[in-house]
Design a protein around this motif. Structure first.
Motif, PDB file in Angstrom:
ATOM      1  N   GLY A   3       0.808  -1.203   0.000  1.00 42.97           N
ATOM      2  CA  GLY A   3       0.000   0.000   0.000  1.00 42.97           C
ATOM      3  C   GLY A   3       0.848   1.263   0.000  1.00 42.97           C
ATOM      4  N   SER A   4       0.445   2.233   0.792  1.00 40.93           N
ATOM      5  CA  SER A   4       1.178   3.500   0.818  1.00 40.93           C
ATOM      6  C   SER A   4       2.555   3.362   1.452  1.00 40.93           C
ATOM      7  N   SER A   5       2.818   2.291   2.191  1.00 41.72           N
ATOM      8  CA  SER A   5       4.171   2.080   2.709  1.00 41.72           C
ATOM      9  C   SER A   5       5.141   1.691   1.599  1.00 41.72           C
ATOM     10  N   SER A   6       4.604   1.354   0.416  1.00 41.52           N
ATOM     11  CA  SER A   6       5.443   1.044  -0.743  1.00 41.52           C
ATOM     12  C   SER A   6       5.633   2.233  -1.676  1.00 41.52           C
ATOM     13  N   ILE A   7       4.936   3.339  -1.412  1.00 41.26           N
ATOM     14  CA  ILE A   7       5.088   4.511  -2.275  1.00 41.26           C
ATOM     15  C   ILE A   7       5.440   5.765  -1.492  1.00 41.26           C
ATOM     16  N   ASN A   8       5.499   5.680  -0.161  1.00 40.10           N
ATOM     17  CA  ASN A   8       5.669   6.891   0.649  1.00 40.10           C
ATOM     18  C   ASN A   8       7.138   7.312   0.736  1.00 40.10           C
ATOM     19  N   GLY A   9       7.388   8.344   1.541  1.00 39.27           N
ATOM     20  CA  GLY A   9       8.747   8.866   1.702  1.00 39.27           C
ATOM     21  C   GLY A   9       9.561   8.138   2.745  1.00 39.27           C
ATOM     22  N   MET A  10       8.998   7.080   3.356  1.00 38.90           N
ATOM     23  CA  MET A  10       9.693   6.216   4.328  1.00 38.90           C
ATOM     24  C   MET A  10      10.064   6.913   5.627  1.00 38.90           C
ATOM     25  N   VAL A  11       9.538   8.106   5.867  1.00 39.84           N
ATOM     26  CA  VAL A  11       9.864   8.816   7.100  1.00 39.84           C
ATOM     27  C   VAL A  11       9.140   8.153   8.266  1.00 39.84           C
ATOM     28  N   TYR A  12       9.887   7.896   9.341  1.00 40.10           N
ATOM     29  CA  TYR A  12       9.330   7.199  10.514  1.00 40.10           C
ATOM     30  C   TYR A  12       9.171   8.200  11.654  1.00 40.10           C
ATOM     31  N   VAL A  13       7.941   8.628  11.859  1.00 39.08           N
ATOM     32  CA  VAL A  13       7.601   9.536  12.957  1.00 39.08           C
ATOM     33  C   VAL A  13       6.369   8.988  13.656  1.00 39.08           C
ATOM     34  N   ARG A  14       6.468   8.775  14.940  1.00 40.86           N
ATOM     35  CA  ARG A  14       5.329   8.226  15.669  1.00 40.86           C
ATOM     36  C   ARG A  14       4.269   9.282  15.970  1.00 40.86           C
ATOM     37  N   GLY A  15       4.681  10.513  16.141  1.00 40.72           N
ATOM     38  CA  GLY A  15       3.808  11.552  16.659  1.00 40.72           C
ATOM     39  C   GLY A  15       4.175  11.839  18.097  1.00 40.72           C
ATOM     40  N   HIS A  16       3.643  12.928  18.629  1.00 41.04           N
ATOM     41  CA  HIS A  16       3.930  13.283  20.017  1.00 41.04           C
ATOM     42  C   HIS A  16       3.078  12.442  20.958  1.00 41.04           C
ATOM     43  N   ALA A  17       3.595  12.185  22.151  1.00 42.66           N
ATOM     44  CA  ALA A  17       2.844  11.407  23.135  1.00 42.66           C
ATOM     45  C   ALA A  17       1.465  11.999  23.389  1.00 42.66           C
TER      46      ALA A  17
END
Length: 561
Positions: free
Chosen positions: A88-102
């Motif tokens: 899906g989009s994990s195969s076309i995205n920018g591969m940036v790994y950000v969880r978000g703020h707590a």
């Protein structure tokens, strides 16, 4: 021929669907069918990280959705690609790994998603991940998802940007996915051994070795099969033929924030007015389906670079060929990174509790399609206001599953969002003009030094912003009248039907969405299997205790207007 019956049918082999396919087939107890409209992800353009702009803009690998004219962006139609391929989009995205703020996840809990606060989500982030520098109370050390920093900021522009943020009075953060998000530091990406580490590579490929998983590609799901208020299976099209397939336990939609609400609506589940306008019989009235649409916008702040160190000198065909050959042979070098290797998360104003602005730093000046922005060396900062108050919708137009839904984000509808982008412009100029960037900083190309007043900034932003490709929240999780699923991910009022993907986020986190989508699927897999949830974490969260009175720890006070 005897009709095949599965325990679980998962619609969509994307960021969430691949996780579910893996977890639900562990132990061999359940028969699982995974349906995907796209095909194989084995293209070099998907697997080589530096080629990220190609699959995103290729119809073979992505739904090339387009919005309705956006009324607050001078009626521009915005590009909204979504993955249509294994991963899906994990195969076309920018591969940036950000969880978000707590606090983003505490916000979910406050909005009625009980059990989805940071303490309960952090263990599932850790479960999913293998962090290149080892696990601890924040980071995972043995999960399927490989995460690293690409080439470890070898280009000097990365560190100069981080140092400039510190010069401007912001925190330096060793790990924005750890105790402290706020500040400047190295950026993380889903790359492993030099390859894009999509959920297809991380989760689906190992699961496909199991006899109890069936994967069907090039399968377009037409609707969910219902018997009264019970979901019993799905109808999908394969090679021009319609196939009905049954699920003895549950149907799980993981088609994403555009696909999942659209499929619910095609099945007669949604807002009555929307369904009747599309001539679709109402099987179950659920007003919130397709509403609450949220996304991140960003624009490029571009500068010329005084030193010949940027990637602009690597954009000619000969250098691209050399980068590609090296990657094919060794899986390293400039082909093995997304080039976003440093970043920043800051608060736009005093009185904002946790970061609402995000920077991706790129040591080149170029467009998203990979073409250079101008001749010569340059660099750019992707900057956006990440906690928007504007809300849009995804609404079905007819009962034809091939007709795209009507998408309207209402970007910048809310004044606070417009103010957020004014802050983006002014704060970014201040950061880039710090001493750490003196050696490299040339003239400002975009927005341009003549863009100064609120009115000039607003006009520039309306024309320059692009989607960061983070549509979400269209099947929100909660218990209010607009909620589509409960905290258990079950669709309200329908038995045997769940939604598990970024559409169930109540609000959009401050960051890229692949990591929280994977986390949601990991936690949902335990809920689906009836397992005890992982023990909540007591890892502390570092906050600026004086957030009410200052915009940054070492800088001038900026009041909320």
């Amino acid at each position: 021929m005897k009709e095949a019956i599965y325990d679980y049918i998962i619609v969509g082999a994307g960021s969430a669907g691949c996780v579910l396919a893996n977890r639900l087939t562990e132990g061999g107890h359940h028969r699982v069918l995974l349906l995907e409209t796209g095909g194989s992800d084995k293209s070099i353009f998907i697997q080589m990280p530096t080629a990220l702009s190609i699959p995103m803009n290729t119809r073979k690998y992505a739904w090339q959705f387009e919005t309705e004219p956006e009324p607050y962006l001078d009626n521009r139609r915005m590009h909204c690609p979504r993955g249509k391929v294994l991963g899906g989009s994990s195969s076309i995205n920018g591969m940036v790994y950000v969880r978000g703020h707590a606090r983003d996840f505490d916000e979910w809990q406050e909005q009625g998603a009980d059990g989805w606060d940071y303490r309960h989500c952090l263990p599932y982030f850790r479960k999913a991940e293998t962090w290149a520098f080892g696990g601890d109370e924040y980071r995972g050390g043995s999960g399927p998802l490989g995460v690293n920093n690409g080439n470890n900021m070898q280009n000097p522009l990365y560190k100069a940007f981080v140092d400039a943020g510190v010069d401007a009075g912001y925190f330096a953060t060793d790990d924005y996915n750890g105790a402290r998000q706020e500040g400047f530091g190295a950026m993380h990406m889903t790359v492993r051994n030099g390859r894009r580490w999509s959920t297809a590579n991380a989760y689906l490929r190992p699961a496909m070795e199991r006899d109890n998983l069936t994967v069907v590609t090039h399968a377009l799901v037409h609707k969910i099969l219902l018997e009264g208020k019970q979901a019993t299976g799905v109808c999908y099209e394969k090679d021009g033929k319609l196939v009905d397939v049954k699920a003895s336990a549950e149907v799980i939609l993981s088609a994403g924030s555009i696909g999942s609400p659209h499929l619910l609506q095609l099945s007669g589940i949604g807002n009555r007015d929307v369904l009747e306008q599309a001539d679709i019989p109402v099987n179950h009235e659920l007003p919130g389906v397709g509403g609450n649409l949220q996304d991140h916008l960003e624009f490029y702040f571009q500068f010329r670079c005084k030193e010949p160190v940027s990637l602009n000198g690597k954009l000619d065909w000969w250098n691209k060929l050399k980068i590609g050959v090296r990657w094919l042979l060794k899986k390293d070098g400039l082909g093995a990174t997304n080039h976003f290797e440093s970043c920043g998360f800051i608060r736009s104003r005093a009185g904002v509790e946790w970061p609402d602005l995000q920077y991706h730093f790129l040591p080149a000046a170029m467009r998203y399609d990979g073409k250079e922005a101008f001749n010569g060396d340059g660099f750019q900062l992707h900057i956006g206001h990440n906690k928007p108050k504007s809300r849009g919708s995804v609404y079905v137009q007819s009962d034809n599953p091939r007709q795209p839904p009507r998408i309207r984000f209402n970007y910048l509808q809310h004044e606070d969002d417009r103010q957020g982008f004014r802050d983006c412009v002014r704060l970014t100029r201040e950061i880039v003009n710090q001493p750490a960037m003196d050696k490299y900083r040339g003239p400002e190309i975009q927005p341009g030094v003549d863009v100064q007043s609120d009115e000039e900034i607003d006009a520039f932003v309306r024309q320059a912003v692009e989607s960061a490709y983070h549509p979400s929240c269209t099947c929100k999780m909660g218990v209010d009248e607009q909620a589509v699923v409960g905290p258990d991910t079950r669709v309200h009022g329908i038995t045997g039907l769940r939604v598990v993907d970024s559409s169930i986020f109540p609000t959009i986190p401050n960051g890229n969405l692949n990591a929280p989508t994977i986390m949601v699927a990991e936690r949902a897999a335990d809920l689906i299997r009836g397992l005890e949830p992982l023990n909540p974490s007591n890892a502390p969260v570092a906050m600026d205790e004086q957030w009410r009175d200052r915009q940054r720890p070492g800088g001038a006070r900026r009041e909320i207007a």
